[in-house]
Design an enzyme around this catalytic site. Structure first.
Site, PDB file in Angstrom:
ATOM      1  N   ASP A  69       4.774  -2.352   6.777  1.00  0.00           N
ATOM      2  CA  ASP A  69       5.069  -2.090   5.357  1.00  0.00           C
ATOM      3  C   ASP A  69       5.510  -3.231   4.777  1.00  0.00           C
ATOM      4  O   ASP A  69       6.744  -3.531   4.159  1.00  0.00           O
ATOM      5  CB  ASP A  69       5.931  -0.953   5.250  1.00  0.00           C
ATOM      6  N   ASP A 117      11.868   4.895   6.251  1.00  0.00           N
ATOM      7  CA  ASP A 117      10.409   5.168   6.272  1.00  0.00           C
ATOM      8  C   ASP A 117       9.206   3.963   6.633  1.00  0.00           C
ATOM      9  O   ASP A 117       8.535   4.102   6.682  1.00  0.00           O
ATOM     10  CB  ASP A 117       9.926   6.009   4.913  1.00  0.00           C
ATOM     11  N   GLY A 121      -1.338   5.624  -6.605  1.00  0.00           N
ATOM     12  CA  GLY A 121      -1.876   5.662  -5.274  1.00  0.00           C
ATOM     13  C   GLY A 121      -2.516   4.236  -5.203  1.00  0.00           C
ATOM     14  O   GLY A 121      -3.310   4.098  -4.105  1.00  0.00           O
ATOM     15  N   GLY A 146       1.959   7.723   0.016  1.00  0.00           N
ATOM     16  CA  GLY A 146       1.308   7.587  -1.434  1.00  0.00           C
ATOM     17  C   GLY A 146       0.116   7.014  -1.809  1.00  0.00           C
ATOM     18  O   GLY A 146      -0.296   7.302  -2.804  1.00  0.00           O
ATOM     19  N   ARG A 147      -0.075   6.060  -1.072  1.00  0.00           N
ATOM     20  CA  ARG A 147      -1.258   5.325  -1.297  1.00  0.00           C
ATOM     21  C   ARG A 147      -2.116   4.800  -0.131  1.00  0.00           C
ATOM     22  O   ARG A 147      -2.679   3.961  -0.111  1.00  0.00           O
ATOM     23  CB  ARG A 147      -1.026   4.153  -2.361  1.00  0.00           C
TER      24      ARG A 147
END
Length: 497
Positions: free
Chosen positions: A270, A260, A134, A101-102
Site C-alpha cells: 500500500d 489495514d 474507486g 475500496g478501489r
C-alpha cells in the site's frame, strides 16, 4: 533480473493459469464484482522483472489484450474478480469496516516462489469504497509502480508491480487528474486489519477460517506447534520488526502505517505518501496529511510494535491466554534491534561486533541529525573513506556543515576499522553492495510524473531501469545520484491519490 526458475513455464496472457484461492473462503470475506471499465486505456509502464516472477512473456505488454485486461476492461480466463473486506486502526483510531475500496483481486498464479495474487488498484467502486470513486490517479500509480520495484531491488520484502495503465478520463482530487490502474502482485494481500475485522465483529468462526488459511498456505510449519495461533503471531511480529529495521536502514518512510496497511506476511504494501530520507531528520514526516507526526521516521519502529499488539488483540480468541499473546509479542524489540544492528554493521563495513559499536552507531546518527546530511549520499560516500588517508575525505566533508565534528567521528570510525584490519578496497565493495547509490527520491518521481501527464513515459521507464540496479555505479546516470534541487524541498505528498 529474476528470470523464471525452470519450474515456471512461460505463458501468454491467454494461458496464464489463474486460480482463486482467497475467493474459495466463505462469502463473507469478499464481494464478487467486475472492475469498472477504463475508457480508451493505454500502457504507461510495465516491469519485465515482475512478469518474470509469474512466467508471463513480456512480449504481451504491447498487445491490446494485455492493456485491456490490466485496465479492468477484459476478464482474464478463469478469473473470478473480487474485493475483500477488512477493518483497521487509522492513525491510531479504530475506523471500523474498510476493505478494498478501489482494488479488485483477479486471482493467483504460479510464481518463482509459491504463488502470486494479481490485484488491480484503481479499478472502480466496490461495496467498500465508502465516499470514494474507486479510482487511482496517474501520479500515485506511477509512484507505487516505481517504488514497489525499487524496494524489491533493494532486497526489502514488498509487493510487486506488474504495470500501470492510464486513461484520459478525469477524476477529481484537489484538482482534476487523469485516472490510472496499477497492477500489484503479492503472495497475499491479507493484512492485520483483515483479522481485526472479524475480532471486533465477534465473528470467531471467520477469524479461525482466516487464520487457518494463512497458516496452511504460508506458515505450514506452524501446524507442528502446540499453539499454532500463538506461533503465527510470533512469526508475523518477527517479520514485521525485521521489515521496519530494513526501512530504517535505507531511510524509507511508509507514511501511513495503519493496521489495514500492514501485511500479514511482513511485506511492504500500500504505497501512498512514502518517501526516502534526504536531509536527515529523525522527526521527518513524509505524509503531509500526518499532522501529528504519528508516522514520522523515528516513530516507525514503535508504531510497528503497536500494530503487532493490535494484531495480537485480534488473534487472542484463537491464542487463548493473554500471557501467551504477550509472550509472542515479546520478540518484537529484540528482533528489531538485532536486525537493525546487523544492517548498520554492514552499512559501516564492519564484519565483527565489538561492545562499543552501539556508541559508534548512535554517534553517526547524532552527527547526521546535527548536520542534516543526505542519508543516501552519506552512506554511499562513506564506502570511499580510506583508513590511512583522512586528507581524502573531501566527498564526505562536502556533506557537512560542521566538518570538525565529522572529523572527530571519522577518527573513531577509522580506529574501529583498524581493530579488524579492514582493507579499503574490500570494504568499499561490500559497503557498496548494501548502501544504494540510487533511491526513488520524490523529485525524480515528480519529473517522471509530469512527463507522463503529457504522454511521455520515457522517464518512468528510465527510472525503472535505474532503480532495478540501485547498488551499481551507472556512470551514465550520475545525475540521478546528486543532491536534490532546491525546488524539491517544496514537494508535498499526502494520502490523496
Amino acid at each position: 533480473m529474476n528470470a523464471p526458475d525452470v519450474g515456471i513455464a512461460r505463458h501468454r496472457l491467454a494461458t496464464l493459469p489463474l486460480e482463486n484461492s482467497f475467493g474459495s473462503l466463505l462469502p463473507a470475506f469478499h464481494t464478487r464484482l467486475l472492475p469498472t471499465q477504463l475508457p480508451a486505456p493505454y500502457l504507461v509502464a510495465a516491469s519485465d522483472a515482475a512478469a518474470d516472477l509469474i512466467g508471463l512473456d513480456p512480449g504481451e505488454f504491447a498487445t491490446e489484450q494485455f492493456i485491456e485486461a490490466f485496465a479492468g476492461n477484459r476478464t482474464l480466463a478463469q478469473s473470478q474478480p473480487l474485493a475483500a473486506v477488512y477493518s483497521g486502526h487509522q492513525f491510531g483510531v479504530w475506523a471500523g469496516q474498510l476493505g478494498d475500496g478501489r482494488a479488485i483481486l483477479l486471482g493467483d498464479v504460479p510464481a518463482v516462489q509459491g504463488r502470486m495474487e494479481l490485484q488491480l488498484k484503481g479499478s472502480g467502486k466496490t461495496p467498500y469504497s465508502r465516499m470514494g470513486d474507486g479510482r487511482a490517479v496517474l501520479r500515485s500509480s506511477i509512484r507505487e509502480f516505481l517504488c514497489s520495484e525499487a524496494m524489491a531491488a533493494l532486497g526489502i520484502p514488498t509487493s510487486r508491480a506488474l504495470c500501470v495503465t492510464g486513461s484520459d478520463m478525469l477524476v477529481m482530487r484537489e484538482t482534476p487528474e487523469t485516472a490510472a490502474v496499477a497492477t500489484r502482485m503479492a503472495p497475499s494481500f491479507v493484512r492485520f486489519g483483515s483479522f481485526e475485522h472479524w475480532f471486533y465483529n465477534d465473528c470467531q468462526v471467520e477469524l479461525k477460517v482466516l487464520a487457518d488459511y494463512i497458516i496452511d498456505r504460508f506458515y505450514p510449519e506452524l501446524r507442528a506447534e502446540s499453539n499454532p495461533y500463538r506461533a503465527l503471531l510470533t512469526q508475523v511480529t518477527r517479520r514485521t520488526a525485521e521489515l521496519i529495521a530494513q526501512w530504517q536502514a535505507v531511510g524509507f518512510m511508509h507514511g501511513v502505517m495503519n493496521t489495514d496497511n500492514m501485511s500479514i506476511l511482513g511485506l511492504t504494501i500500500d504505497y501512498g505518501p512514502f518517501g526516502f530520507m534526504e536531509a536527515f531528520d529523525f522527526r521527518h514526516i513524509c505524509n503531509h496529511s500526518d499532522t501529528q507526526g504519528r508516522y514520522a521516521y523515528h516513530m516507525q519502529p514503535s508504531i510497528g510494535q503497536w500494530n503487532c499488539f493490535a494484531l495480537g488483540q485480534a488473534l487472542l480468541p484463537l491464542i487463548g491466554e493473554v500471557e501467551d499473546a504477550q509472550a509472542a509479542l515479546e520478540i518484537y524489540k529484540p528482533a528489531y534491534e538485532a536486525k537493525f544492528d546487523q544492517l548498520l554493521h554492514a552499512k559501516l563495513g564492519l564484519h565483527s561486533t565489538q561492545p562499543e559499536d552501539g556508541k559508534l552507531h548512535e554517534a553517526v546518527f547524532d552527527l547526521m541529525q546535527q548536520n542534516h546530511v543526505d542519508f543516501t549520499l552519506f552512506f554511499r560516500r562513506l564506502g570511499g573513506l580510506q583508513v590511512d588517508r583522512p586528507e581524502g575525505d573531501e566527498p564526505l566533508h562536502d556533506l557537512f556543515i560542521d566538518r570538525p565534528a565529522f572529523d572527530a567521528w571519522a577518527a573513531q570510525y577509522r580506529s574501529r576499522l583498524k581493530q579488524e584490519n579492514s582493507i579499503d578496497a574490500q570494504r568499499q565493495e561490500t559497503m557498496n553492495s548494501v548502501n544504494p547509490k540510487y533511491v526513488l527520491r520524490n523529485y525524480l518521481a515528480q519529473i517522471a510524473i509530469e512527463k507522463a501527464q503529457n504522454k511521455d513515459f520515457s522517464e518512468v521507464d528510465k527510472l525503472l531501469r535505474l532503480l532495478e540496479r540501485p547498488f551499481d555505479e551507472q556512470p551514465e546516470n550520475e545525475r540521478y545520484a546528486q543532491l536534490p534541487p532546491d525546488w524539491a524541498s517544496g514537494l508535498e505528498v499526502s494520502c490523496s491519490s
